[in-house]
Design an enzyme around this catalytic site. Structure first.
Site, short mmCIF file in Angstrom:
data_model
loop_
_atom_site.label_atom_id
_atom_site.label_comp_id
_atom_site.label_asym_id
_atom_site.label_seq_id
_atom_site.Cartn_x
_atom_site.Cartn_y
_atom_site.Cartn_z
N TYR A 127 -3.38 4.39 1.83
CA TYR A 127 -1.94 4.38 1.56
C TYR A 127 -1.20 5.28 2.57
O TYR A 127 -0.20 4.87 3.18
CB TYR A 127 -1.69 4.86 0.13
CG TYR A 127 -0.25 4.79 -0.33
CD1 TYR A 127 0.29 3.59 -0.79
CD2 TYR A 127 0.57 5.91 -0.33
CE1 TYR A 127 1.61 3.52 -1.23
CE2 TYR A 127 1.88 5.86 -0.76
CZ TYR A 127 2.40 4.66 -1.22
OH TYR A 127 3.72 4.60 -1.65
N ASN B 91 10.04 -3.79 1.23
CA ASN B 91 9.73 -2.85 0.16
C ASN B 91 8.34 -3.06 -0.45
O ASN B 91 7.72 -2.11 -0.94
CB ASN B 91 10.81 -2.99 -0.93
CG ASN B 91 10.38 -2.38 -2.26
OD1 ASN B 91 10.42 -1.16 -2.42
ND2 ASN B 91 9.94 -3.22 -3.19
N ASP C 161 3.58 -14.08 -0.58
CA ASP C 161 2.73 -12.91 -0.36
C ASP C 161 3.05 -12.39 1.04
O ASP C 161 2.80 -13.10 2.03
CB ASP C 161 1.26 -13.36 -0.47
CG ASP C 161 0.28 -12.22 -0.24
OD1 ASP C 161 0.65 -11.22 0.43
OD2 ASP C 161 -0.87 -12.32 -0.70
N VAL C 162 3.60 -11.17 1.11
CA VAL C 162 4.09 -10.68 2.42
C VAL C 162 2.97 -10.45 3.42
O VAL C 162 3.22 -10.32 4.62
CB VAL C 162 4.93 -9.38 2.28
CG1 VAL C 162 6.19 -9.62 1.48
CG2 VAL C 162 4.11 -8.23 1.71
N LYS D 104 1.60 4.20 5.40
CA LYS D 104 2.98 4.72 5.43
C LYS D 104 3.26 5.46 6.74
O LYS D 104 4.37 5.38 7.29
CB LYS D 104 3.24 5.61 4.22
CG LYS D 104 3.17 4.87 2.87
CD LYS D 104 4.18 3.74 2.75
CE LYS D 104 4.18 3.11 1.36
NZ LYS D 104 5.17 2.03 1.23
P1 NAD Z 1 6.05 -1.44 -7.98
O1 NAD Z 1 4.60 -1.65 -8.19
O2 NAD Z 1 6.96 -1.59 -9.14
O3 NAD Z 1 6.59 -2.39 -6.83
C1 NAD Z 1 5.82 -2.90 -5.78
C2 NAD Z 1 6.21 -4.35 -5.61
O4 NAD Z 1 5.53 -4.91 -4.49
C3 NAD Z 1 5.80 -5.17 -6.84
O5 NAD Z 1 6.90 -5.95 -7.26
C4 NAD Z 1 4.66 -6.04 -6.33
O6 NAD Z 1 4.58 -7.29 -6.96
C5 NAD Z 1 5.08 -6.20 -4.87
N1 NAD Z 1 3.95 -6.62 -4.04
C6 NAD Z 1 2.72 -6.07 -3.97
N2 NAD Z 1 1.97 -6.79 -3.12
C7 NAD Z 1 2.76 -7.79 -2.64
C8 NAD Z 1 2.56 -8.85 -1.73
N3 NAD Z 1 1.38 -9.03 -1.13
N4 NAD Z 1 3.59 -9.69 -1.46
C9 NAD Z 1 4.78 -9.52 -2.07
N5 NAD Z 1 5.04 -8.54 -2.95
C10 NAD Z 1 4.03 -7.69 -3.23
O7 NAD Z 1 6.18 0.00 -7.34
P2 NAD Z 1 7.41 0.66 -6.55
O8 NAD Z 1 7.26 2.10 -6.74
O9 NAD Z 1 8.68 0.02 -6.89
O10 NAD Z 1 7.01 0.36 -5.03
C11 NAD Z 1 7.93 -0.15 -4.09
C12 NAD Z 1 7.71 0.51 -2.74
O11 NAD Z 1 8.06 1.87 -2.83
C13 NAD Z 1 6.26 0.47 -2.26
O12 NAD Z 1 6.24 0.20 -0.87
C14 NAD Z 1 5.78 1.88 -2.53
O13 NAD Z 1 4.73 2.27 -1.65
C15 NAD Z 1 7.04 2.66 -2.27
N6 NAD Z 1 7.07 4.00 -2.84
C16 NAD Z 1 7.08 4.19 -4.21
C17 NAD Z 1 7.10 5.49 -4.69
C18 NAD Z 1 7.15 5.80 -6.18
O14 NAD Z 1 7.05 6.98 -6.54
N7 NAD Z 1 7.32 4.82 -7.04
C19 NAD Z 1 7.10 6.58 -3.82
C20 NAD Z 1 7.07 6.33 -2.45
C21 NAD Z 1 7.07 5.05 -1.98
#
Ligand code: NAD
Length: 272
Positions: free
Chosen positions: A170, A97, A70-71, A174
């Site tokens: 959020y 990420n 857990d990060v 960011k």
């Molecule tokens: P996602 O939900 O598929 O991925 C998020 C990942 O983070 C998951 O695998 C989850 O298990 C992991 N996670 C959450 N809490 C955690 C913790 N405490 N310790 C370790 N891992 C943890 O969604 P995504 O879109 O792939 O998100 C990845 C990143 O991209 C995030 O930081 C998100 O804010 C960012 N992001 C996504 C989008 C989008 O449109 N999908 C847009 C901008 C930014």
């Protein structure tokens, strides 16, 4: 190999990718692995997702392990980097990420929802960056492997600069990531550590399924995206590969926006 492919060759380097069991993190882990990196695919609960990424890379002849952590927990992050060292000796690349959303109007948002998002998205990235920088510094330069001491790619969002009603936690996380990334870049550039960010727009993953999983939602999302399609994890992964590779060796403190033009105020195309 030729000079161009050499630039993106990550063989001999180890990449820790947090939140690699799904979405953007899984896409980045796959592409860095395809470029030859040893991949440490972190997951929190979704062991199966991380295992699928690892199995795919190994089947293609690559090197990968999955590590639960857990990060947002200091001890877990230390354990994640210990596991990376045990598997591959050191770490050259961190892709920070992992992230989540807990949406609510500000006047109804619980302290728990505020804290959870800040703890994972911002503090979690800080803990991982700190551990990566400690590892880079204790290893020292190995110019035959890489012209920099280490590389950090921080996954932010277009909401590091676009305000987002109903998601104050959020957007604040960011926005914080942006200045954390730039401050770390400023602090460590003289040691040849490069720190950059990626600000994705709308990418098809679990975090935002409701925004694209029915045709009407997708149509309305596309009104915000001049390039005419919703992004895929691979779109972000390609930018991450560039930032993690020697092709970007003179770049630090920058954010690459990967959003199909979402942040270009598309409504102004029709006149201001
Ligand atoms: P996602 O939900 O598929 O991925 C998020 C990942 O983070 C998951 O695998 C989850 O298990 C992991 N996670 C959450 N809490 C955690 C913790 N405490 N310790 C370790 N891992 C943890 O969604 P995504 O879109 O792939 O998100 C990845 C990143 O991209 C995030 O930081 C998100 O804010 C960012 N992001 C996504 C989008 C989008 O449109 N999908 C847009 C901008 C930014």
């Amino acid at each position: 190999m030729n000079a161009i492919t050499d630039l993106f060759d990550l063989r001999g380097q180890t990449a820790v990718v947090t939140g690699a069991s799904s979405g953007i993190g899984a896409g980045i882990a796959r592409l860095l692995g395809e470029a030859g990196a040893n991949v440490v695919a972190n997951y929190r609960r979704n062991e199966e997702g991380a295992r699928a990424v690892v199995d795919e890379l190994r089947q293609g002849g690559g090197e990968a392990v999955s590590v639960q952590a857990d990060v947002s927990k200091e001890d877990d992050v230390a354990r994640l980097f210990d596991a990376a060292r045990d598997a591959y000796g050191t770490v050259h690349i961190l892709v920070a990420n992992a992230g989540l959303q807990r949406d609510a109007p500000a006047h109804e948002m619980s302290l728990d929802d505020w804290s959870k998002v800040i703890d994972v998205n911002l503090t979690g990235q800080f803990l991982c960056c700190r551990e990566a920088i400690r590892e880079f510094r204790s290893r020292g330069m190995v110019p035959e492997t890489c012209p920099s001491l280490g590389k950090i790619v921080s996954i932010s969002s277009v909401h590091q600069f676009i305000p987002w009603a109903g998601r104050v936690n959020y957007a604040a996380s960011k926005g914080g990531i942006m200045l954390m990334m730039q401050s770390l870049a400023q602090e460590y550039a003289h040691e040849k550590i490069r720190v950059n960010g990626i600000a994705p727009g709308a990418i098809k993953t679990n975090i935002n399924t409701s925004a694209w999983d029915d045709p009407q939602a997708e149509r309305s999302l596309l009104e915000k995206i001049p390039y005419g399609r919703v992004g895929e994890p691979r779109d972000v992964a390609q930018a991450a590969l560039w930032l993690a590779s020697d092709a970007s060796d003179y770049v630090t403190g920058e954010t690459i926006v990967v959003d199909g033009g979402m942040a270009l105020y598309p409504s102004f195309r029709e006149g201001g």
